[in-house]
Design a protein around this motif. Structure first.
Motif, mmCIF file in Angstrom:
data_model
loop_
_atom_site.group_PDB
_atom_site.id
_atom_site.type_symbol
_atom_site.label_atom_id
_atom_site.label_comp_id
_atom_site.label_asym_id
_atom_site.label_seq_id
_atom_site.Cartn_x
_atom_site.Cartn_y
_atom_site.Cartn_z
ATOM 1 N N THR A 164 6.263 19.538 7.508
ATOM 2 C CA THR A 164 5.666 18.337 6.894
ATOM 3 C C THR A 164 5.928 17.145 7.813
ATOM 4 O O THR A 164 7.075 16.817 8.113
ATOM 5 N N PHE A 165 4.836 16.520 8.273
ATOM 6 C CA PHE A 165 4.927 15.429 9.248
ATOM 7 C C PHE A 165 4.359 14.169 8.603
ATOM 8 O O PHE A 165 3.188 14.132 8.225
ATOM 9 N N THR A 166 5.186 13.138 8.483
ATOM 10 C CA THR A 166 4.760 11.921 7.786
ATOM 11 C C THR A 166 4.647 10.751 8.771
ATOM 12 O O THR A 166 5.580 10.490 9.534
ATOM 13 N N PHE A 167 3.512 10.086 8.730
ATOM 14 C CA PHE A 167 3.279 8.913 9.576
ATOM 15 C C PHE A 167 2.999 7.722 8.659
ATOM 16 O O PHE A 167 2.277 7.870 7.677
ATOM 17 N N VAL A 168 3.531 6.561 9.013
ATOM 18 C CA VAL A 168 3.275 5.366 8.208
ATOM 19 C C VAL A 168 2.597 4.324 9.097
ATOM 20 O O VAL A 168 3.159 3.909 10.116
ATOM 21 N N GLY A 169 1.381 3.898 8.707
ATOM 22 C CA GLY A 169 0.657 2.873 9.471
ATOM 23 C C GLY A 169 -0.626 3.426 10.056
ATOM 24 O O GLY A 169 -0.578 4.360 10.849
ATOM 25 N N GLY A 170 -1.759 2.856 9.652
ATOM 26 C CA GLY A 170 -3.066 3.390 10.074
ATOM 27 C C GLY A 170 -3.811 2.520 11.067
ATOM 28 O O GLY A 170 -5.038 2.495 11.062
ATOM 29 N N GLY A 171 -3.099 1.824 11.941
ATOM 30 C CA GLY A 171 -3.771 1.127 13.055
ATOM 31 C C GLY A 171 -4.107 2.151 14.131
ATOM 32 O O GLY A 171 -3.835 3.346 13.961
ATOM 33 N N TYR A 172 -4.680 1.720 15.304
ATOM 34 C CA TYR A 172 -5.075 2.742 16.271
ATOM 35 C C TYR A 172 -3.901 3.508 16.848
ATOM 36 O O TYR A 172 -4.009 4.717 17.088
ATOM 37 N N ALA A 173 -2.749 2.857 17.016
ATOM 38 C CA ALA A 173 -1.594 3.574 17.566
ATOM 39 C C ALA A 173 -1.176 4.695 16.614
ATOM 40 O O ALA A 173 -0.963 5.836 17.037
ATOM 41 N N LEU A 205 -0.613 10.764 6.320
ATOM 42 C CA LEU A 205 -0.692 9.405 6.877
ATOM 43 C C LEU A 205 -0.691 8.418 5.713
ATOM 44 O O LEU A 205 -1.574 8.466 4.852
ATOM 45 N N VAL A 206 0.302 7.524 5.706
ATOM 46 C CA VAL A 206 0.454 6.571 4.612
ATOM 47 C C VAL A 206 0.026 5.187 5.096
ATOM 48 O O VAL A 206 0.544 4.693 6.106
ATOM 49 N N GLU A 207 -0.921 4.564 4.407
ATOM 50 C CA GLU A 207 -1.410 3.244 4.822
ATOM 51 C C GLU A 207 -1.449 2.318 3.595
ATOM 52 O O GLU A 207 -2.032 2.652 2.573
ATOM 53 N N ALA A 208 -0.833 1.152 3.734
ATOM 54 C CA ALA A 208 -0.725 0.231 2.595
ATOM 55 C C ALA A 208 -2.069 -0.415 2.246
ATOM 56 O O ALA A 208 -2.313 -0.770 1.089
ATOM 57 N N MET A 209 -2.959 -0.554 3.240
ATOM 58 C CA MET A 209 -4.260 -1.191 2.972
ATOM 59 C C MET A 209 -5.254 -0.149 2.438
ATOM 60 O O MET A 209 -4.981 1.053 2.475
ATOM 61 N N GLY A 210 -6.425 -0.635 2.063
ATOM 62 C CA GLY A 210 -7.443 0.271 1.529
ATOM 63 C C GLY A 210 -8.270 0.934 2.609
ATOM 64 O O GLY A 210 -9.273 1.594 2.314
ATOM 65 N N LEU A 241 5.337 3.502 1.715
ATOM 66 C CA LEU A 241 6.553 4.319 1.741
ATOM 67 C C LEU A 241 7.613 3.559 0.951
ATOM 68 O O LEU A 241 7.880 2.395 1.238
ATOM 69 N N GLU A 242 8.222 4.225 -0.053
ATOM 70 C CA GLU A 242 9.244 3.553 -0.865
ATOM 71 C C GLU A 242 10.639 3.819 -0.321
ATOM 72 O O GLU A 242 11.455 2.919 -0.247
ATOM 73 N N SER A 243 10.895 5.079 0.050
ATOM 74 C CA SER A 243 12.212 5.404 0.599
ATOM 75 C C SER A 243 12.149 6.742 1.314
ATOM 76 O O SER A 243 11.211 7.525 1.121
ATOM 77 N N VAL A 244 13.144 6.973 2.156
ATOM 78 C CA VAL A 244 13.275 8.266 2.825
ATOM 79 C C VAL A 244 14.773 8.556 2.944
ATOM 80 O O VAL A 244 15.452 8.009 3.805
ATOM 81 N N THR A 245 15.270 9.339 1.992
ATOM 82 C CA THR A 245 16.705 9.624 1.963
ATOM 83 C C THR A 245 16.910 11.110 2.214
ATOM 84 O O THR A 245 16.291 11.938 1.544
#
Ligand SMILES: Cc1cc2nc3c(=O)[nH]c(=O)nc-3n(C[C@H](O)[C@H](O)[C@H](O)COP(=O)(O)OP(=O)(O)OC[C@H]3O[C@@H](n4cnc5c(N)ncnc54)[C@H](O)[C@@H]3O)c2cc1C
Length: 459
Positions: A164-173, A205-210, A241-245
């Motif tokens: 399971t691979f989690t990425f946060v942020g949906g800009g081009y990078a 991929l987690v993105e805060a915007m719509g 993302l709320e937390s990663v423990t």
């Protein structure tokens, strides 16, 4: 100004390297001394980092060595930790030895940006950024290492967490890194991991915007989400993302799962070192510049790139500034260098003006999305444009040739998917051997040793 002014360039990235290249061409050594200070001995061509992480390009080929490229400049490997432009003095912390002060006449502030993080529980302990070549190499080894781990265990929990691979942020990078690494992992599983199936992987991929990819129109961003989803990837819009423990990820939509991988690409902020200077900054912490790239109210100080608030003369909106991207950074650097030369020669500096041409993004081998001068491209044509555009832009003929050679070799011999996990901790085996020699028996693995087996807990 002094007979032979000292031009201090803080940062050897896009702006710093391109400015210094132009200054060394336009000012002979007798006319000025150009000093470039950067903690790294190289400039990083960041748009190639996703391909370096995915193994399509050799990581060494996406960096440009400063000493080799700037033979007529003085290169200092260290960080500027603060400066007083009023006194024309900068504090430099070399990579080794005592901090010292350097006097200069002209300042070029080009120290770029750093990752913009949030106070999310566990983020600092478990997350990794995606801004430099070390992080790209790390992630490549890490992702492949997780495939090795999943393939070598029968424990379903360990397997699921490893895959399971989690990425946060949906800009081009973020999107490029997410898509390129998934593409590499899919290729590796299909060819070399008979005990794994691509359906075992979970890419989130987690993105805060719509939406993702704010650099392209909404329809292109929506098309990209559709493409990624069709590949089995999970794109969560309007989610945080709320937390990663202990590798347990919690999202704002209520979902939670275990993941050994958390990559943070949710934006950047200006280099906080600016706080240790007397340069004026705006509410977002960027150096306030005139259209000529001069720092407001500071004679002989110039700035550009990610950490500068440069008025965007192509927009009618009052207060509009240029976006932090490579396209502006390269062009601003050229204008900035020409203006520095003009001011040394007693001529008027010229304003910077460039309308944004658009974006190209790679989504894995033969896949991409692009919008350039209003022309929208999807799939293979966009990917091809991404490659041709960036190879034309990467500095020096040497790097262009090496990158093209990498692509050609990968096309002929298949892409290289080997995890060099030992790079993450090269001394481990030796230290263990030395300790065994002392005690006569192999010490039991410590918690740290276990963590070194590949999860981000070791990073
Ligand atoms: C993965 C990724 C992909 C990207 N892809 C694209 C793309 O496709 N298209 C695009 O237009 N843009 C892209 N960008 C953005 C682009 O790379 C940046 O906008 C550009 O690098 C900004 O240039 P800069 O000179 O301001 O900063 P940088 O290039 O980051 O240079 C800053 C330099 O300052 C140095 N430095 C830091 N602190 C100090 C200090 N205290 N003292 C001295 N030196 C210091 C750093 O080591 C670095 O070398 C991407 C960025 C990333 C991370």
């Amino acid at each position: 100004m002094a007979q032979r002014p000292v031009v201090l360039v803080v940062g050897g990235g896009y702006v710093g390297l391109y400015t210094a290249l132009r200054l060394q061409k336009r000012l002979s050594r007798g006319r000025a001394e150009v000093v470039v200070v950067d903690p790294q001995p190289h400039m990083t061509y960041q748009p190639f980092l996703p391909e370096a992480a995915a193994g399509s390009v050799e990581p060494r080929h996406v960096v440009v060595p400063l000493r080799r490229t700037l033979p007529r400049c003085r290169v200092v490997t260290g960080a500027v930790t603060g400066l007083s432009h009023a006194e024309r003095r900068a504090r430099i912390a070399p990579i080794e030895g005592e901090t010292y002060e350097l006097s200069y006449d002209v300042l070029v502030m080009a120290a770029g940006s750093v990752a913009r993080t949030l106070p999310i529980p566990g983020l600092a302990e478990h997350g990794v950024g995606f801004k430099n070549v070390g992080e790209a190499i790390y992630l490549r080894n890490h992702v492949l290492g997780r495939l090795d781990a999943a393939s070598s265990t029968d424990d379903p929990g360990v397997r699921r967490r490893a895959l399971t691979f989690t990425f946060v942020g949906g800009g081009y990078a973020g999107v490029e890194a997410f898509a390129e690494l998934e593409d590499m992992a899919r290729y590796a599983i299909t060819h070399y991991y008979p005990r794994l199936s691509t359906a075992d992987m979970r890419w989130v991929l987690v993105e805060a915007m719509g939406r993702i990819l704010p650099e392209v129109d909404l329809d292109m961003a929506a098309w990209t989400v559709k493409q990624l989803t069709a590949r089995g990837m999970d794109v969560r819009l309007n989610t945080r993302l709320e937390s990663v423990t202990d590798c347990h990820v919690r999202l704002s939509d209520g979902d939670e799962f275990d993941s050994d991988t958390l990559v943070w690409t949710a934006g950047t902020k200006p280099n906080p070192m600016l706080r240790e200077t007397d340069l004026p900054v705006d509410e977002r912490g960027r150096v306030v510049c005139e259209p000529t790239l001069q720092v407001r109210g500071m004679p002989d100080a110039w700035s550009a790139g990610d950490l500068a608030a440069v008025p965007d003369l192509t927009k009618e909106t009052p207060g509009a500034t240029t976006a932090p991207n490579a396209q502006h950074a390269v062009r601003q650097a050229k204008r900035l260098a020409d203006n520095v030369v003009a001011s040394i020669e007693g001529r008027e500096p010229q304003p910077y003006r460039h309308s944004y041409a658009g974006s190209v993004a790679s989504l894995g081998l033969h896949k991409g999305v692009a919008q350039v001068y209003g022309v929208k491209l999807k799939g293979w044509p966009a990917w091809f444009m991404h490659r041709t555009y960036h190879v034309s832009r990467v500095p020096t003929f040497n790097r262009k040739a090496r990158v093209v050679a990498d692509w050609t070799l990968a096309a002929v011999f298949r892409r290289e998917v080997i995890s060099l996990g030992q790079l993450q901790d090269p001394r481990r085996e030796f230290v263990q051997a030395a300790n065994t020699g002392r005690t006569g028996s192999l010490p039991p693995p410590s918690a740290e040793d276990k963590a070194q087996s590949g999860t981000l807990r070791a990073s």
